[in-house]
Design a protein around this motif. Structure first.
Motif, mmCIF file in Angstrom:
data_model
loop_
_atom_site.group_PDB
_atom_site.id
_atom_site.type_symbol
_atom_site.label_atom_id
_atom_site.label_comp_id
_atom_site.label_asym_id
_atom_site.label_seq_id
_atom_site.Cartn_x
_atom_site.Cartn_y
_atom_site.Cartn_z
ATOM 1 N N VAL A 51 1.041 -1.100 0.326
ATOM 2 C CA VAL A 51 0.240 0.125 -0.170
ATOM 3 C C VAL A 51 1.171 1.158 -0.132
ATOM 4 C CG1 VAL A 51 -1.564 1.162 1.706
ATOM 5 C CG2 VAL A 51 -2.111 -1.469 1.129
ATOM 6 N N LEU A 52 1.692 1.396 1.059
ATOM 7 C CA LEU A 52 2.815 2.437 1.093
ATOM 8 C C LEU A 52 3.218 2.631 -0.164
ATOM 9 C CD1 LEU A 52 3.659 4.780 2.378
ATOM 10 C CD2 LEU A 52 6.039 3.211 2.968
ATOM 11 N N ALA A 53 4.135 1.673 -0.834
ATOM 12 C CA ALA A 53 4.748 1.840 -2.188
ATOM 13 C C ALA A 53 4.417 2.315 -3.637
ATOM 14 C CB ALA A 53 5.481 0.847 -2.790
ATOM 15 N N CYS A 54 3.234 1.718 -3.439
ATOM 16 C CA CYS A 54 1.961 2.288 -4.220
ATOM 17 C C CYS A 54 1.030 3.470 -4.323
ATOM 18 C CB CYS A 54 0.748 1.141 -4.570
ATOM 19 S SG CYS A 54 -0.646 1.309 -6.041
ATOM 20 N N ALA A 55 0.891 3.711 -2.962
ATOM 21 C CA ALA A 55 0.699 5.346 -2.724
ATOM 22 C C ALA A 55 1.800 6.682 -3.185
ATOM 23 C CB ALA A 55 0.509 5.240 -1.175
ATOM 24 N N LEU A 56 2.904 5.940 -3.023
ATOM 25 C CA LEU A 56 4.154 6.831 -3.180
ATOM 26 C C LEU A 56 3.487 7.068 -4.379
ATOM 27 C CD1 LEU A 56 6.444 5.630 -0.247
ATOM 28 C CD2 LEU A 56 5.383 8.031 -0.485
ATOM 29 N N PHE A 57 4.038 5.631 -5.385
ATOM 30 C CA PHE A 57 3.797 5.675 -6.687
ATOM 31 C C PHE A 57 2.814 6.651 -7.289
ATOM 32 C CE2 PHE A 57 2.926 4.929 -11.212
ATOM 33 C CZ PHE A 57 4.527 4.785 -11.533
ATOM 34 N N THR A 58 1.492 6.152 -6.977
ATOM 35 C CA THR A 58 0.607 7.003 -7.365
ATOM 36 C C THR A 58 0.746 8.729 -6.832
ATOM 37 O OG1 THR A 58 -1.063 4.959 -6.739
ATOM 38 C CG2 THR A 58 -1.758 7.187 -7.382
ATOM 39 N N GLY A 59 1.773 9.105 -6.027
ATOM 40 C CA GLY A 59 1.447 10.782 -5.579
ATOM 41 C C GLY A 59 2.729 11.065 -6.695
ATOM 42 N N ALA A 60 2.858 10.478 -6.836
ATOM 43 C CA ALA A 60 4.452 11.100 -7.659
ATOM 44 C C ALA A 60 3.941 10.566 -8.833
ATOM 45 C CB ALA A 60 5.802 10.340 -7.861
ATOM 46 N N ALA A 61 3.362 10.051 -9.626
ATOM 47 C CA ALA A 61 2.613 10.187 -11.224
ATOM 48 C C ALA A 61 2.294 11.153 -11.045
ATOM 49 C CB ALA A 61 2.366 8.773 -11.719
ATOM 50 N N VAL A 62 0.766 11.194 -10.992
ATOM 51 C CA VAL A 62 0.022 11.789 -10.316
ATOM 52 C C VAL A 62 0.269 13.235 -10.478
ATOM 53 C CG1 VAL A 62 -2.592 13.912 -8.957
ATOM 54 C CG2 VAL A 62 -2.485 10.615 -9.585
ATOM 55 N N TYR A 63 1.351 13.864 -9.730
ATOM 56 C CA TYR A 63 2.072 15.109 -9.199
ATOM 57 C C TYR A 63 2.983 15.663 -11.040
ATOM 58 C CZ TYR A 63 5.851 18.626 -8.397
ATOM 59 O OH TYR A 63 6.599 19.951 -7.690
ATOM 60 N N ILE A 64 3.438 14.625 -11.491
ATOM 61 C CA ILE A 64 3.735 14.669 -12.378
ATOM 62 C C ILE A 64 2.822 15.526 -13.693
ATOM 63 C CG2 ILE A 64 5.443 13.553 -14.606
ATOM 64 C CD1 ILE A 64 7.048 12.146 -12.150
ATOM 65 N N ASN A 65 2.023 14.518 -13.543
ATOM 66 C CA ASN A 65 0.542 14.801 -14.707
ATOM 67 C C ASN A 65 -0.036 16.186 -14.401
ATOM 68 O OD1 ASN A 65 0.522 11.634 -15.187
ATOM 69 N ND2 ASN A 65 0.240 13.188 -16.769
ATOM 70 N N LEU A 66 -0.405 16.292 -13.425
ATOM 71 C CA LEU A 66 -0.906 17.601 -12.608
ATOM 72 C C LEU A 66 -0.090 19.204 -12.192
ATOM 73 C CD1 LEU A 66 -3.935 16.692 -10.430
ATOM 74 C CD2 LEU A 66 -3.886 16.707 -12.849
ATOM 75 N N VAL A 67 1.276 19.125 -12.274
ATOM 76 C CA VAL A 67 1.574 20.122 -11.239
ATOM 77 C C VAL A 67 2.930 20.271 -12.657
ATOM 78 C CG1 VAL A 67 3.176 20.917 -9.361
ATOM 79 C CG2 VAL A 67 0.670 20.262 -9.385
ATOM 80 N N GLU A 68 3.997 19.122 -12.862
ATOM 81 C CA GLU A 68 5.100 19.085 -12.429
ATOM 82 C C GLU A 68 5.174 19.524 -14.963
ATOM 83 O OE1 GLU A 68 9.575 17.021 -13.786
ATOM 84 O OE2 GLU A 68 8.180 15.961 -12.246
ATOM 85 N N HIS A 69 4.209 18.768 -15.496
ATOM 86 C CA HIS A 69 4.244 18.715 -16.896
ATOM 87 C C HIS A 69 3.985 19.725 -17.688
ATOM 88 C CE1 HIS A 69 5.954 16.739 -20.428
ATOM 89 N NE2 HIS A 69 3.981 17.241 -21.015
ATOM 90 N N PRO A 70 2.747 20.066 -16.369
ATOM 91 C CA PRO A 70 2.090 21.121 -17.036
ATOM 92 C C PRO A 70 3.512 22.608 -16.633
ATOM 93 C CG PRO A 70 0.326 20.158 -15.732
ATOM 94 C CD PRO A 70 2.214 19.429 -15.826
#
Length: 148
Positions: free
Chosen positions: A10-29
């Motif tokens: 659960v922890l690894a998945c939560a950290l992965f998901t958080g990073a992936a969503v951050y990249i899509n919603l914040v970093e890449h834009p």
């Protein structure tokens, strides 16, 4: 052992998901707002750093879900882990060709082609966010409501 494996999955998945969503919603834009040349230039160091973190988290989440299943959880823990783990082959076979083009020293970082590749990369990366998000929701459901 089972509870530790569940927690790590659960922890690894939560950290992965958080990073992936951050990249899509914040970093890449934000990268794209700076203009194509800067976005294409910034892609390389960002990609290099994120690759190690995200590949590790996806692999740890997958292996932990397998360990949890082997320790007696339901088959659904394996399904959630497979969803998270699916980002690895998706990245290698679907996203990597675009990454290689973006990282190519011959790419004109001011070109329409660079802009097209960056836009394509953002859309492809969103698939990783969705896959890991679904995996996280399933993991959380199982951790909270699954009694096995």
């Amino acid at each position: 052992m089972r509870q530790v494996a569940e927690f790590i999955a659960v922890l690894a998945c939560a950290l992965f998901t958080g990073a992936a969503v951050y990249i899509n919603l914040v970093e890449h834009p934000a990268r794209m707002e700076c203009g194509v040349e800067i976005a294409a230039t910034e892609f390389s160091p960002s990609y290099r750093r994120a690759t190690v973190m995200q590949a590790t988290l996806a692999a740890v989440g997958l292996v932990s879900s397998i360990a949890a299943w082997l320790a007696g959880t339901t088959f659904w823990w394996l399904v959630a882990g497979a969803l998270l783990g699916s980002v690895i082959p998706f990245t290698l076979f679907v996203i990597l060709p675009t990454n290689k083009l973006l990282l190519s020293p011959t790419l004109d970082k001011q070109s329409v082609e660079a802009e097209r590749l960056l836009a394509r990369w953002g859309a492809l990366h969103a698939v990783r966010s969705v896959l890991s998000g679904v995996a996280l929701l399933l993991f959380l459901y199982l951790a909270i409501f699954g009694k096995q």
